[in-house]
Design a protein around this motif. Structure first.
Motif, PDB file in Angstrom:
ATOM      1  N   GLN A  38      -8.776  -4.427  -0.884  1.00  0.00           N
ATOM      2  CA  GLN A  38      -7.664  -3.516  -0.676  1.00  0.00           C
ATOM      3  C   GLN A  38      -8.189  -2.089  -0.609  1.00  0.00           C
ATOM      4  O   GLN A  38      -9.296  -1.784  -1.079  1.00  0.00           O
TER       5      GLN A  38
ATOM      6  N   ASP B 220      -2.496   2.301  -1.725  1.00  0.00           N
ATOM      7  CA  ASP B 220      -1.047   2.127  -1.666  1.00  0.00           C
ATOM      8  C   ASP B 220      -0.461   3.461  -1.226  1.00  0.00           C
ATOM      9  O   ASP B 220      -0.618   4.475  -1.922  1.00  0.00           O
TER      10      ASP B 220
ATOM     11  N   THR C 153       8.870   5.153  -3.861  1.00  0.00           N
ATOM     12  CA  THR C 153       8.187   4.571  -5.010  1.00  0.00           C
ATOM     13  C   THR C 153       9.045   4.709  -6.266  1.00  0.00           C
ATOM     14  O   THR C 153       9.921   5.573  -6.328  1.00  0.00           O
TER      15      THR C 153
ATOM     16  N   LYS D  35       5.811   0.459  -0.838  1.00  0.00           N
ATOM     17  CA  LYS D  35       4.508   1.125  -0.729  1.00  0.00           C
ATOM     18  C   LYS D  35       3.718   0.418   0.363  1.00  0.00           C
ATOM     19  O   LYS D  35       3.744  -0.808   0.464  1.00  0.00           O
TER      20      LYS D  35
ATOM     21  N   TRP E 288       0.476  -0.831   1.627  1.00  0.00           N
ATOM     22  CA  TRP E 288      -0.895  -1.116   1.204  1.00  0.00           C
ATOM     23  C   TRP E 288      -1.741  -1.470   2.427  1.00  0.00           C
ATOM     24  O   TRP E 288      -1.244  -1.975   3.424  1.00  0.00           O
TER      25      TRP E 288
ATOM     26  N   THR F  36      -1.492  10.356  -1.468  1.00  0.00           N
ATOM     27  CA  THR F  36      -1.817   8.971  -1.775  1.00  0.00           C
ATOM     28  C   THR F  36      -3.138   8.925  -2.529  1.00  0.00           C
ATOM     29  O   THR F  36      -3.773   9.961  -2.770  1.00  0.00           O
TER      30      THR F  36
ATOM     31  N   VAL G 177      -6.596   2.421  -4.421  1.00  0.00           N
ATOM     32  CA  VAL G 177      -6.208   1.472  -5.471  1.00  0.00           C
ATOM     33  C   VAL G 177      -7.312   1.436  -6.530  1.00  0.00           C
ATOM     34  O   VAL G 177      -8.455   1.832  -6.265  1.00  0.00           O
TER      35      VAL G 177
END
Length: 336
Positions: free
Chosen positions: A129, A132, A235, A259, A261, A300, A303
């Motif tokens: 990942q 988000d 959010t 969100k 991702w 942002t 993660v």
């Protein structure tokens, strides 16, 4: 040396030569993987240049390339609601030279499209990942409402006249708008565009009324305060970079949480050693100070590192496919 001894010596030599050839054959793939990469890596983006996912890809490409010792080239393969790019990567040679960066569209495509040329859970290896991304609900600058309460009242009273822009079928802006309309109980006129950039441009130009899109796209125009109105973030908590903007949840849309991702993928069958090198490069990029700075500017952040793993991405993707499948089915939205 007698005939028997000569024969024995030749047999031993033949066995030794065969063993050496076998060792070379076994070692060759390992050696090839150890040398990987020896040419540029192509990172395929499903959406147009300048859009949110493209912005993220280009931020990551330089530090990933430095880590790998080869250039990471970003290529935009657009069309069919973001499904052409995953198809291309799923069918690419599984050698690590063609990878995909995609947002939550990887999870929504199975429910949105009657037929896909790839299976998100079967046709890819998972690298990790990325981030988000929060979203924001915006309107054109001269929209009659000035706060969220007024927005709800106006939309409900004028639902046949209000237009809701999105970046095209399957785009996260479409999904966010769909969830917003569903939660307030109205049907709005949707206006699909070929990318987030054109949708935002027309919102700023007054051609459409509303847009829900990622902060990677909207933060700069929100902060300049001149071209759009902002009614909330999607959010559960307010954003530290824009603390004065309330959440939609706190303004009455309880449980509203969208969100965006992003994840990075490779074709199924890509060697584990190559996936590991790509994962390390991704981790290095997400900890790069310039990347952190740019993420902060776009409201942002990356993660946590425990999510930047193949296992975490696959688990998250499977959960998101289930979650959005229910939302899309309830909305009755499906494309050919």
């Amino acid at each position: 040396m007698n005939a028997a001894t000569t024969k024995t010596w030749k047999l031993k030599a033949l066995i030794a030569a065969s063993a050496g050839a076998c060792l070379l054959a076994v070692a060759s793939p390992a050696a090839a993987q150890a040398a990987w990469p020896d040419k540029p890596v192509v990172m395929v983006v499903p959406y147009s240049a300048g859009g949110p996912t493209d912005v993220v890809a280009r931020m990551l490409a330089v530090p990933m390339g430095k880590s790998l010792g080869q250039t990471v080239v970003v290529e935009n393969t657009v069309g069919a609601g973001g499904t052409i790019a995953p198809t291309r990567v799923a069918k690419a040679a599984p050698n690590g030279y063609t990878i995909l960066i995609h947002h939550m569209g990887m999870a929504t495509a199975p429910a949105l499209y009657k037929k896909l040329n790839y299976d998100p859970l079967k046709d890819f290896e998972y690298i990790g990942q990325v981030m988000d991304v929060p979203m924001t609900l915006l309107s054109r600058k001269d929209f009659p409402a000035n706060n969220f309460k007024e927005l709800l009242a106006y939309v409900k009273a004028n639902k046949d006249k209000v237009s809701l822009a999105n970046a095209g079928v399957g785009a996260v802006s479409q999904l966010c708008g769909m969830l917003f309309a569903h939660q307030i109980g109205v049907q709005l006129t949707t206006v699909p565009y070929k990318g987030a950039g054109p949708a935002l441009n027309d919102l700023m130009g007054g051609q459409v009324d509303l847009l829900c899109d990622q902060t990677t796209q909207t933060a700069p125009v929100i902060k300049d305060g001149q071209r759009v109105k902002v009614f909330g973030v999607t959010t559960p908590k307010r954003l530290s970079s824009m603390p004065d903007i309330p959440t939609l949840d706190e303004q009455g849309l309880k449980g509203f949480d969208v969100k965006v991702w992003h994840g990075v993928y490779a074709p199924k069958g890509t060697p584990p050693a190559v996936i590991e090198k790509l994962n390390v490069a991704l981790r290095v990029a997400l900890q790069d100070e310039n990347v952190k700075k740019r993420f902060a500017e776009l409201s942002t952040e990356a993660v946590p590192m425990e999510k930047v793993t193949p296992e975490a991405l696959r688990t998250h993707l499977a959960a998101e496919i289930e979650k959005w499948g229910k939302v899309i089915k309830a909305a009755g939205v499906q494309a050919d």
